[in-house]
Write a protein that holds these residues in place. Structure first.
Motif, PDB file in Angstrom:
ATOM      1  N   PRO A  46      -4.315 -11.633   1.815  1.00  0.00           N
ATOM      2  CA  PRO A  46      -4.414 -10.267   1.295  1.00  0.00           C
ATOM      3  C   PRO A  46      -5.779  -9.658   1.576  1.00  0.00           C
ATOM      4  CG  PRO A  46      -4.500 -11.866  -0.498  1.00  0.00           C
ATOM      5  CD  PRO A  46      -4.146 -12.630   0.736  1.00  0.00           C
ATOM      6  N   VAL A  47      -5.776  -8.418   2.054  1.00  0.00           N
ATOM      7  CA  VAL A  47      -7.027  -7.800   2.466  1.00  0.00           C
ATOM      8  C   VAL A  47      -7.253  -6.435   1.813  1.00  0.00           C
ATOM      9  CG1 VAL A  47      -6.042  -6.721   4.541  1.00  0.00           C
ATOM     10  CG2 VAL A  47      -8.456  -7.340   4.517  1.00  0.00           C
ATOM     11  N   ALA A  48      -6.165  -5.710   1.464  1.00  0.00           N
ATOM     12  CA  ALA A  48      -6.310  -4.383   0.862  1.00  0.00           C
ATOM     13  C   ALA A  48      -4.952  -3.914   0.364  1.00  0.00           C
ATOM     14  CB  ALA A  48      -6.861  -3.380   1.876  1.00  0.00           C
ATOM     15  N   GLY A  49      -4.968  -2.935  -0.525  1.00  0.00           N
ATOM     16  CA  GLY A  49      -3.741  -2.327  -1.010  1.00  0.00           C
ATOM     17  C   GLY A  49      -3.615  -0.889  -0.528  1.00  0.00           C
ATOM     18  N   ILE A  50      -2.392  -0.431  -0.364  1.00  0.00           N
ATOM     19  CA  ILE A  50      -2.119   0.969  -0.007  1.00  0.00           C
ATOM     20  C   ILE A  50      -0.982   1.463  -0.899  1.00  0.00           C
ATOM     21  CG2 ILE A  50      -1.296   2.560   1.773  1.00  0.00           C
ATOM     22  CD1 ILE A  50      -2.635   0.832   3.863  1.00  0.00           C
ATOM     23  N   MET A  51      -1.201   2.605  -1.557  1.00  0.00           N
ATOM     24  CA  MET A  51      -0.185   3.157  -2.451  1.00  0.00           C
ATOM     25  C   MET A  51      -0.061   4.652  -2.234  1.00  0.00           C
ATOM     26  SD  MET A  51      -2.264   2.978  -6.056  1.00  0.00           S
ATOM     27  CE  MET A  51      -4.055   3.087  -6.029  1.00  0.00           C
ATOM     28  N   ALA A  52       1.054   5.199  -2.672  1.00  0.00           N
ATOM     29  CA  ALA A  52       1.284   6.636  -2.597  1.00  0.00           C
ATOM     30  C   ALA A  52       0.614   7.324  -3.786  1.00  0.00           C
ATOM     31  CB  ALA A  52       2.777   6.931  -2.592  1.00  0.00           C
ATOM     32  N   GLN A  53       0.156   8.549  -3.580  1.00  0.00           N
ATOM     33  CA  GLN A  53      -0.425   9.324  -4.671  1.00  0.00           C
ATOM     34  C   GLN A  53       0.595   9.501  -5.796  1.00  0.00           C
ATOM     35  OE1 GLN A  53      -1.481  12.684  -2.099  1.00  0.00           O
ATOM     36  NE2 GLN A  53      -3.425  12.781  -3.200  1.00  0.00           N
ATOM     37  N   THR A  54       0.169   9.180  -6.981  1.00  0.00           N
ATOM     38  CA  THR A  54       0.983   9.424  -8.166  1.00  0.00           C
ATOM     39  C   THR A  54       0.064   9.861  -9.302  1.00  0.00           C
ATOM     40  OG1 THR A  54       0.802   7.107  -8.874  1.00  0.00           O
ATOM     41  CG2 THR A  54       2.739   7.706  -7.549  1.00  0.00           C
ATOM     42  N   ALA A  55       0.632  10.550 -10.274  1.00  0.00           N
ATOM     43  CA  ALA A  55      -0.143  10.994 -11.430  1.00  0.00           C
ATOM     44  C   ALA A  55       0.783  11.100 -12.622  1.00  0.00           C
ATOM     45  CB  ALA A  55      -0.798  12.347 -11.150  1.00  0.00           C
ATOM     46  N   GLU A  61       4.032  -3.631   3.831  1.00  0.00           N
ATOM     47  CA  GLU A  61       5.212  -2.777   3.684  1.00  0.00           C
ATOM     48  C   GLU A  61       5.279  -2.255   2.258  1.00  0.00           C
ATOM     49  OE1 GLU A  61       8.543  -6.262   2.839  1.00  0.00           O
ATOM     50  OE2 GLU A  61       8.299  -5.464   4.870  1.00  0.00           O
ATOM     51  N   VAL A  62       6.005  -1.165   2.084  1.00  0.00           N
ATOM     52  CA  VAL A  62       6.154  -0.565   0.759  1.00  0.00           C
ATOM     53  C   VAL A  62       6.700  -1.615  -0.203  1.00  0.00           C
ATOM     54  CG1 VAL A  62       7.312   1.231  -0.566  1.00  0.00           C
ATOM     55  CG2 VAL A  62       6.498   1.713   1.755  1.00  0.00           C
ATOM     56  N   GLY A  63       6.061  -1.710  -1.370  1.00  0.00           N
ATOM     57  CA  GLY A  63       6.409  -2.744  -2.333  1.00  0.00           C
ATOM     58  C   GLY A  63       7.556  -2.350  -3.243  1.00  0.00           C
ATOM     59  N   PRO A  64       7.880  -3.211  -4.225  1.00  0.00           N
ATOM     60  CA  PRO A  64       9.013  -2.978  -5.115  1.00  0.00           C
ATOM     61  C   PRO A  64       8.774  -1.800  -6.053  1.00  0.00           C
ATOM     62  CG  PRO A  64       7.763  -4.907  -5.810  1.00  0.00           C
ATOM     63  CD  PRO A  64       7.211  -4.511  -4.489  1.00  0.00           C
ATOM     64  N   PRO A  65       9.852  -1.135  -6.468  1.00  0.00           N
ATOM     65  CA  PRO A  65       9.735   0.047  -7.338  1.00  0.00           C
ATOM     66  C   PRO A  65       9.024  -0.241  -8.655  1.00  0.00           C
ATOM     67  CG  PRO A  65      11.954  -0.115  -6.426  1.00  0.00           C
ATOM     68  CD  PRO A  65      11.255  -1.395  -6.076  1.00  0.00           C
ATOM     69  N   GLU A  66       9.201  -1.460  -9.195  1.00  0.00           N
ATOM     70  CA  GLU A  66       8.565  -1.758 -10.485  1.00  0.00           C
ATOM     71  C   GLU A  66       7.041  -1.765 -10.409  1.00  0.00           C
ATOM     72  OE1 GLU A  66      10.257  -5.782  -8.964  1.00  0.00           O
ATOM     73  OE2 GLU A  66      10.772  -3.645  -8.873  1.00  0.00           O
ATOM     74  N   PHE A  67       6.506  -1.841  -9.199  1.00  0.00           N
ATOM     75  CA  PHE A  67       5.054  -1.745  -9.005  1.00  0.00           C
ATOM     76  C   PHE A  67       4.699  -0.441  -8.301  1.00  0.00           C
ATOM     77  CE2 PHE A  67       5.560  -6.350  -9.544  1.00  0.00           C
ATOM     78  CZ  PHE A  67       4.582  -6.593 -10.495  1.00  0.00           C
ATOM     79  N   GLY A  68       5.567   0.553  -8.410  1.00  0.00           N
ATOM     80  CA  GLY A  68       5.290   1.849  -7.823  1.00  0.00           C
ATOM     81  C   GLY A  68       5.251   1.855  -6.309  1.00  0.00           C
ATOM     82  N   GLY A  69       5.861   0.846  -5.682  1.00  0.00           N
ATOM     83  CA  GLY A  69       5.844   0.770  -4.229  1.00  0.00           C
ATOM     84  C   GLY A  69       4.536   0.269  -3.649  1.00  0.00           C
ATOM     85  N   TYR A  70       3.644  -0.220  -4.504  1.00  0.00           N
ATOM     86  CA  TYR A  70       2.316  -0.675  -4.059  1.00  0.00           C
ATOM     87  C   TYR A  70       2.455  -1.708  -2.941  1.00  0.00           C
ATOM     88  CZ  TYR A  70      -2.633  -2.033  -4.699  1.00  0.00           C
ATOM     89  OH  TYR A  70      -3.981  -2.275  -4.538  1.00  0.00           O
ATOM     90  N   ALA A  71       1.735  -1.497  -1.850  1.00  0.00           N
ATOM     91  CA  ALA A  71       1.792  -2.398  -0.705  1.00  0.00           C
ATOM     92  C   ALA A  71       0.514  -3.230  -0.637  1.00  0.00           C
ATOM     93  CB  ALA A  71       1.951  -1.607   0.586  1.00  0.00           C
ATOM     94  N   VAL A  72       0.661  -4.532  -0.605  1.00  0.00           N
ATOM     95  CA  VAL A  72      -0.473  -5.432  -0.377  1.00  0.00           C
ATOM     96  C   VAL A  72      -0.493  -5.771   1.109  1.00  0.00           C
ATOM     97  CG1 VAL A  72      -1.486  -7.683  -0.877  1.00  0.00           C
ATOM     98  CG2 VAL A  72      -0.409  -6.369  -2.708  1.00  0.00           C
ATOM     99  N   CYS A  73      -1.545  -5.342   1.787  1.00  0.00           N
ATOM    100  CA  CYS A  73      -1.666  -5.575   3.225  1.00  0.00           C
ATOM    101  C   CYS A  73      -2.362  -6.904   3.470  1.00  0.00           C
ATOM    102  CB  CYS A  73      -2.455  -4.455   3.883  1.00  0.00           C
ATOM    103  SG  CYS A  73      -1.661  -2.847   3.735  1.00  0.00           S
ATOM    104  N   ALA A  74      -1.931  -7.582   4.517  1.00  0.00           N
ATOM    105  CA  ALA A  74      -2.473  -8.900   4.842  1.00  0.00           C
ATOM    106  C   ALA A  74      -3.077  -8.895   6.237  1.00  0.00           C
ATOM    107  CB  ALA A  74      -1.383  -9.961   4.754  1.00  0.00           C
ATOM    108  N   LEU A  75      -4.083  -9.721   6.413  1.00  0.00           N
ATOM    109  CA  LEU A  75      -4.696  -9.979   7.708  1.00  0.00           C
ATOM    110  C   LEU A  75      -4.582 -11.473   7.959  1.00  0.00           C
ATOM    111  CD1 LEU A  75      -6.393  -8.809  10.095  1.00  0.00           C
ATOM    112  CD2 LEU A  75      -8.430  -9.478   8.797  1.00  0.00           C
ATOM    113  N   ASN A  76      -3.814 -11.822   8.979  1.00  0.00           N
ATOM    114  CA  ASN A  76      -3.554 -13.236   9.273  1.00  0.00           C
ATOM    115  C   ASN A  76      -3.046 -13.981   8.041  1.00  0.00           C
ATOM    116  OD1 ASN A  76      -4.466 -12.922  11.972  1.00  0.00           O
ATOM    117  ND2 ASN A  76      -6.594 -13.181  11.313  1.00  0.00           N
TER     118      ASN A  76
END
Length: 261
Positions: free
Chosen positions: A57-66, A39-54
């Motif tokens: 942690p397996v991968a991260g997903i984030m929104a494009q930012t610059a 799920e979308v993470g906390p604002p202090e980490f830019g909403g970075y989501a750490v995805c889990a498998l069972n």
């Protein structure tokens, strides 16, 4: 399940994350395809989501930012290589002909990172663990199983990664034009020239491979979910694989094999 509990050896691919134009849509897509939970993470980490498998942690997903005034980075997967000292690695990357795209930064208390490009243009990340070592599960269906550099110049790229990150290239006799990248005596990744099936103008890049139980059925599910196919399922030395794109254009590979490549 091949869980990872010890720190990754320096130079080893240890984490992957996705830069997405629509973070929530990406979270939904990979949940449906691989069973990830995130799920979308906390604002202090830019909403970075750490995805889990069972639960691992397996991968991260984030929104494009610059940064302000800079163009958005492209949608895509990034491979992170482990380091014991991100600052020293950044110096080594620069001295070896690479380009630092995002300088070393602290990520809360979990680690330190940077993003760079090799001399041929292949973009990669570097991760120095503090509280977070990286992927907690690998080589299982739905998890990372292989990382591969596709480049315009294997000689230049191989020399760079060996000098900057300690990855030793070696030609594989069984696969013409393919190189293993090793840390010590352990093969941790691969390298080859950019394949012909990629669209013209595709830049050098690190390709992320995910393990699956059945390549054909996974590709069918991906297409139903809005993804597209660049290289349909085919049999090769390590198993049956395909190269695909998610609905937002991020390229990755899936492979079903008895053992990890």
């Amino acid at each position: 399940m091949p869980e990872v509990t010890a720190p990754y050896a320096p130079g080893t691919p240890c984490w992957i994350d996705l830069m997405a134009s629509d973070q929530q849509a990406a979270l939904d897509f990979y949940r449906d395809l691989f069973g990830w939970q995130g799920e979308v993470g906390p604002p202090e980490f830019g909403g970075y989501a750490v995805c889990a498998l069972n639960g691992k942690p397996v991968a991260g997903i984030m929104a494009q930012t610059a940064p302000e005034g800079q163009p958005l980075p492209p949608v895509g997967w990034t491979t992170y290589l482990a380091s014991d000292d991100a600052d020293a690695t950044a110096r080594s990357v620069a001295e070896s002909g690479g380009t630092i795209l995002y300088p070393v930064m602290d990520v809360g208390t979990v680690g330190r990172m940077l993003v760079a490009a090799d001399p041929t243009g292949g973009v990669f990340g570097v991760w120095q663990k503090v509280d977070f070592i990286g992927a907690g599960v690998v080589n299982e269906p739905g998890a990372l199983v292989w990382n591969e550099l596709n480049t315009t110049d294997t000689d230049a790229a191989g020399a760079f990664y060996q000098r900057a990150l300690g990855l030793s290239p070696a030609a594989l006799e069984s696969v013409e034009g393919y190189y293993s990248l090793s840390v010590g005596d352990r093969s941790v990744g691969g390298m080859q020239r950019l394949p012909d099936y990629l669209p013209p103008g595709t830049p050098p890049h690190w390709l992320t491979y995910f393990s699956v139980d059945d390549t054909d059925s996974t590709v069918d599910a991906l297409v139903r979910g809005g993804g597209s196919v660049l290289q349909p399922p085919f049999d090769m030395a390590a198993g049956r694989m395909a190269v695909v794109q998610d609905p937002q254009g991020a390229v990755f590979a899936v492979i079903a094999s008895p053992t990890a490549p």
